[in-house]
Design a protein around this motif. Structure first.
Motif, PDB file in Angstrom:
ATOM      1  N   HIS A   1       1.477 105.677  40.074  1.00 25.58           N
ATOM      2  CA  HIS A   1       0.559 106.597  40.741  1.00 25.58           C
ATOM      3  C   HIS A   1       1.065 106.880  42.158  1.00 25.58           C
ATOM      4  CE1 HIS A   1      -2.951 106.981  43.592  1.00 25.58           C
ATOM      5  NE2 HIS A   1      -3.096 108.054  42.852  1.00 25.58           N
ATOM      6  N   ILE A   2       0.964 108.151  42.553  1.00 25.18           N
ATOM      7  CA  ILE A   2       1.296 108.546  43.923  1.00 25.18           C
ATOM      8  C   ILE A   2       0.099 109.271  44.521  1.00 25.18           C
ATOM      9  CG2 ILE A   2       2.814 109.876  45.426  1.00 25.18           C
ATOM     10  CD1 ILE A   2       5.008 109.579  43.371  1.00 25.18           C
ATOM     11  N   ASP A   3      -0.357 108.779  45.660  1.00 25.18           N
ATOM     12  CA  ASP A   3      -1.465 109.380  46.395  1.00 25.18           C
ATOM     13  C   ASP A   3      -0.855 110.189  47.538  1.00 25.18           C
ATOM     14  OD1 ASP A   3      -4.130 109.819  47.226  1.00 25.18           O
ATOM     15  OD2 ASP A   3      -4.000 108.156  48.656  1.00 25.18           O
ATOM     16  N   CYS A   4      -1.038 111.524  47.515  1.00 31.31           N
ATOM     17  CA  CYS A   4      -0.280 112.426  48.386  1.00 31.31           C
ATOM     18  C   CYS A   4      -1.121 112.935  49.560  1.00 31.31           C
ATOM     19  CB  CYS A   4       0.220 113.620  47.581  1.00 31.31           C
ATOM     20  SG  CYS A   4       1.286 113.134  46.206  1.00 31.31           S
ATOM     21  N   HIS A   5      -0.518 112.864  50.742  1.00 29.87           N
ATOM     22  CA  HIS A   5      -1.190 113.279  51.970  1.00 29.87           C
ATOM     23  C   HIS A   5      -0.207 113.967  52.899  1.00 29.87           C
ATOM     24  CE1 HIS A   5      -4.824 110.728  51.251  1.00 29.87           C
ATOM     25  NE2 HIS A   5      -3.949 110.020  50.558  1.00 29.87           N
ATOM     26  N   SER A   6      -0.754 114.522  53.992  1.00 30.06           N
ATOM     27  CA  SER A   6       0.064 114.982  55.105  1.00 30.06           C
ATOM     28  C   SER A   6      -0.479 114.337  56.372  1.00 30.06           C
ATOM     29  CB  SER A   6       0.022 116.507  55.230  1.00 30.06           C
ATOM     30  OG  SER A   6      -1.262 116.938  55.645  1.00 30.06           O
ATOM     31  N   MET A   7       0.367 114.273  57.391  1.00 29.55           N
ATOM     32  CA  MET A   7      -0.045 113.657  58.659  1.00 29.55           C
ATOM     33  C   MET A   7       0.386 114.537  59.818  1.00 29.55           C
ATOM     34  SD  MET A   7       2.753 110.564  58.860  1.00 29.55           S
ATOM     35  CE  MET A   7       4.520 110.925  58.652  1.00 29.55           C
ATOM     36  N   LYS A   8      -0.346 114.433  60.906  1.00 22.41           N
ATOM     37  CA  LYS A   8       0.036 115.147  62.121  1.00 22.41           C
ATOM     38  C   LYS A   8       1.372 114.600  62.621  1.00 22.41           C
ATOM     39  CE  LYS A   8      -4.802 115.862  63.295  1.00 22.41           C
ATOM     40  NZ  LYS A   8      -5.909 115.483  64.196  1.00 22.41           N
ATOM     41  N   SER A   9       2.124 115.435  63.290  1.00 20.59           N
ATOM     42  CA  SER A   9       3.449 115.023  63.749  1.00 20.59           C
ATOM     43  C   SER A   9       3.393 114.031  64.905  1.00 20.59           C
ATOM     44  CB  SER A   9       4.264 116.256  64.167  1.00 20.59           C
ATOM     45  OG  SER A   9       3.596 116.971  65.186  1.00 20.59           O
ATOM     46  N   VAL A  10       2.247 113.984  65.586  1.00 27.72           N
ATOM     47  CA  VAL A  10       2.044 113.046  66.691  1.00 27.72           C
ATOM     48  C   VAL A  10       0.716 112.335  66.469  1.00 27.72           C
ATOM     49  CG1 VAL A  10       1.741 112.800  69.191  1.00 27.72           C
ATOM     50  CG2 VAL A  10       3.372 114.468  68.294  1.00 27.72           C
ATOM     51  N   GLY A  11       0.693 111.024  66.649  1.00 22.42           N
ATOM     52  CA  GLY A  11      -0.534 110.263  66.456  1.00 22.42           C
ATOM     53  C   GLY A  11      -1.605 110.653  67.459  1.00 22.42           C
ATOM     54  N   ASN A  12      -2.855 110.782  66.973  1.00 21.59           N
ATOM     55  CA  ASN A  12      -3.928 111.137  67.902  1.00 21.59           C
ATOM     56  C   ASN A  12      -4.584 109.886  68.483  1.00 21.59           C
ATOM     57  OD1 ASN A  12      -5.934 110.197  66.095  1.00 21.59           O
ATOM     58  ND2 ASN A  12      -6.175 112.203  65.160  1.00 21.59           N
ATOM     59  N   ALA A  13      -5.599 110.100  69.305  1.00 21.26           N
ATOM     60  CA  ALA A  13      -6.175 109.012  70.105  1.00 21.26           C
ATOM     61  C   ALA A  13      -6.747 107.876  69.273  1.00 21.26           C
ATOM     62  CB  ALA A  13      -7.254 109.580  71.022  1.00 21.26           C
ATOM     63  N   MET A  14      -7.121 108.145  68.031  1.00 19.11           N
ATOM     64  CA  MET A  14      -7.750 107.110  67.213  1.00 19.11           C
ATOM     65  C   MET A  14      -6.745 106.289  66.404  1.00 19.11           C
ATOM     66  SD  MET A  14     -11.314 108.634  65.752  1.00 19.11           S
ATOM     67  CE  MET A  14     -12.726 108.885  66.813  1.00 19.11           C
ATOM     68  N   ASN A  15      -5.484 106.649  66.462  1.00 19.27           N
ATOM     69  CA  ASN A  15      -4.482 105.961  65.649  1.00 19.27           C
ATOM     70  C   ASN A  15      -3.717 104.924  66.458  1.00 19.27           C
ATOM     71  OD1 ASN A  15      -4.431 109.067  64.382  1.00 19.27           O
ATOM     72  ND2 ASN A  15      -4.468 107.418  62.883  1.00 19.27           N
ATOM     73  N   ALA A  16      -3.140 103.978  65.724  1.00 17.57           N
ATOM     74  CA  ALA A  16      -2.364 102.923  66.370  1.00 17.57           C
ATOM     75  C   ALA A  16      -1.131 103.477  67.072  1.00 17.57           C
ATOM     76  CB  ALA A  16      -1.957 101.867  65.340  1.00 17.57           C
ATOM     77  N   ASP A  17      -0.656 104.646  66.625  1.00 12.48           N
ATOM     78  CA  ASP A  17       0.537 105.262  67.210  1.00 12.48           C
ATOM     79  C   ASP A  17       0.171 106.451  68.098  1.00 12.48           C
ATOM     80  OD1 ASP A  17      -0.336 106.896  65.147  1.00 12.48           O
ATOM     81  OD2 ASP A  17       1.683 107.451  64.497  1.00 12.48           O
ATOM     82  N   ALA A  18      -0.947 106.355  68.792  1.00 10.04           N
ATOM     83  CA  ALA A  18      -1.436 107.463  69.621  1.00 10.04           C
ATOM     84  C   ALA A  18      -0.351 107.967  70.570  1.00 10.04           C
ATOM     85  CB  ALA A  18      -2.650 107.012  70.424  1.00 10.04           C
ATOM     86  N   GLY A  19      -0.115 109.295  70.523  1.00  6.95           N
ATOM     87  CA  GLY A  19       0.845 109.920  71.411  1.00  6.95           C
ATOM     88  C   GLY A  19       2.293 109.784  70.989  1.00  6.95           C
ATOM     89  N   GLN A  20       2.550 109.072  69.903  1.00  8.82           N
ATOM     90  CA  GLN A  20       3.925 108.847  69.457  1.00  8.82           C
ATOM     91  C   GLN A  20       4.320 109.848  68.367  1.00  8.82           C
ATOM     92  OE1 GLN A  20       4.585 104.760  68.284  1.00  8.82           O
ATOM     93  NE2 GLN A  20       3.238 103.983  69.906  1.00  8.82           N
ATOM     94  N   SER A  21       5.578 110.272  68.404  1.00  7.82           N
ATOM     95  CA  SER A  21       6.102 111.125  67.339  1.00  7.82           C
ATOM     96  C   SER A  21       6.229 110.309  66.061  1.00  7.82           C
ATOM     97  CB  SER A  21       7.465 111.693  67.729  1.00  7.82           C
ATOM     98  OG  SER A  21       7.353 112.535  68.847  1.00  7.82           O
ATOM     99  N   ARG A  22       5.944 110.942  64.947  1.00 12.05           N
ATOM    100  CA  ARG A  22       5.956 110.236  63.677  1.00 12.05           C
ATOM    101  C   ARG A  22       7.210 110.561  62.866  1.00 12.05           C
ATOM    102  NH1 ARG A  22      -0.475 111.167  62.298  1.00 12.05           N
ATOM    103  NH2 ARG A  22      -1.193 109.215  63.262  1.00 12.05           N
ATOM    104  N   PRO A  23       7.560 109.672  61.924  1.00 10.87           N
ATOM    105  CA  PRO A  23       8.705 109.954  61.051  1.00 10.87           C
ATOM    106  C   PRO A  23       8.383 111.099  60.101  1.00 10.87           C
ATOM    107  CG  PRO A  23       7.550 107.996  60.308  1.00 10.87           C
ATOM    108  CD  PRO A  23       6.935 108.377  61.625  1.00 10.87           C
TER     109      PRO A  23
END
Length: 287
Positions: A154-176
């Motif tokens: 099974h594959i659960d498919c999503h998209s993510m913002k290119s930069v983490g927002n304020a509520m994420n652990a990677d806030a302000g960081q560019s994502r892979p």
């Protein structure tokens, strides 16, 4: 649900729980359309639309995630948005406390969804009419695959913002480019997780992270049972590589990414075939 479009059925189920753009009319909903759209995994259902042509099944939610989120537990109730207390047991997550639980209190951090509190009855309706049927369809597809082949992927498919927002652990960081998640090795054979990451890295040079910043949501935690030969991973694709995040329009790279997903699915078909036992056989555990 889009069933297999080929006679060569595969024990593969792919789902896109957040790709629906339509937010039903709800009294008191004040979130602007642009804020609601940031919660949509835009075009993810289209990107993965060739799943039936390799023999798998594709399930796409027909309800907006801000209305009710299929990737949250039905117990993940945000009490602060209710007129009266929830009448049964809840397991409120940190996401719900921040207003991003099963029913969203915020469309974006600081952007409220409603100008009123919701009733228990309307939240119960969203669970019974949308959330529960989604899992019933997903589980039925997995059950059918396991009944026929002894195992399923099974594959659960999503998209993510290119930069983490304020509520994420990677806030302000560019994502892979992609994040592959398996609930830290608990939703599938870790070798399958690594195989998925390796294909995207080796074949096209995508930057791939595993279990960071996403470890996987409710769907893979419920579907993935590797000791029962049910292997589930979550794939997050960086929106910046295929769409304009400000206008929500496809970019010129969309078709290229879609072609890579098509190739990946054919590689996955071969991967699964190499691990299948005779039809109906039960495979003890996993290696």
């Amino acid at each position: 649900m889009y069933p297999s479009a080929t006679d060569d059925a595969l024990p593969l189920v792919v789902d896109s729980p957040h790709s629906c753009r339509a937010m039903p009319p709800v009294i008191g909903c004040i979130a602007p359309e642009t804020a609601l759209m940031t919660g949509v995994d835009a075009y993810v259902d289209e990107l993965w639309s060739s799943v039936p042509y390799v023999g798998g099944e594709l399930l796409c939610a027909n309800f907006h995630r801000c209305f009710v989120d299929a990737n949250r537990s039905a117990l993940d109730i945000d009490q602060d948005m209710l007129e009266t207390p929830w009448p049964t047991l809840t397991q409120t997550s940190n996401e719900a406390r921040r207003g991003m639980g099963l029913i969203r209190r915020f469309a974006l951090p600081g952007v409220p969804m409603y100008d009123r509190k919701l009733t228990v009855r309307e939240v119960q309706h969203r669970i019974h009419a949308f959330h529960t049927p989604y899992y019933e369809r997903l589980n039925a597809a997995m059950d059918a695959a396991v009944a026929r082949f002894g195992q399923a992927w099974h594959i659960d498919c999503h998209s993510m913002k290119s930069v983490g927002n304020a509520m994420n652990a990677d806030a302000g960081q560019s994502r892979p480019d992609l994040v592959i998640s398996d609930a830290e090795g608990t939703s599938c054979d870790p070798a399958f997780t690594q195989w998925v990451a390796d294909v995207w890295q080796a074949k096209w040079g995508y930057q791939v992270a595993v279990n960071h910043p996403y470890k996987g949501g409710e769907i893979i935690r419920r579907v993935g049972k590797p000791l029962q030969n049910r292997h589930s991973v979550q794939i997050e694709i960086n929106r910046g590589i295929y769409m304009n995040e400000a206008t929500f329009e496809k970019t010129a790279n969309f078709d290229r990414l879609a072609s890579h997903i098509d190739v990946f699915l054919h590689e996955l078909r071969d991967y699964i075939h190499s691990r299948l036992q005779p039809e109906g056989a039960q495979v003890p555990g996993y290696r």
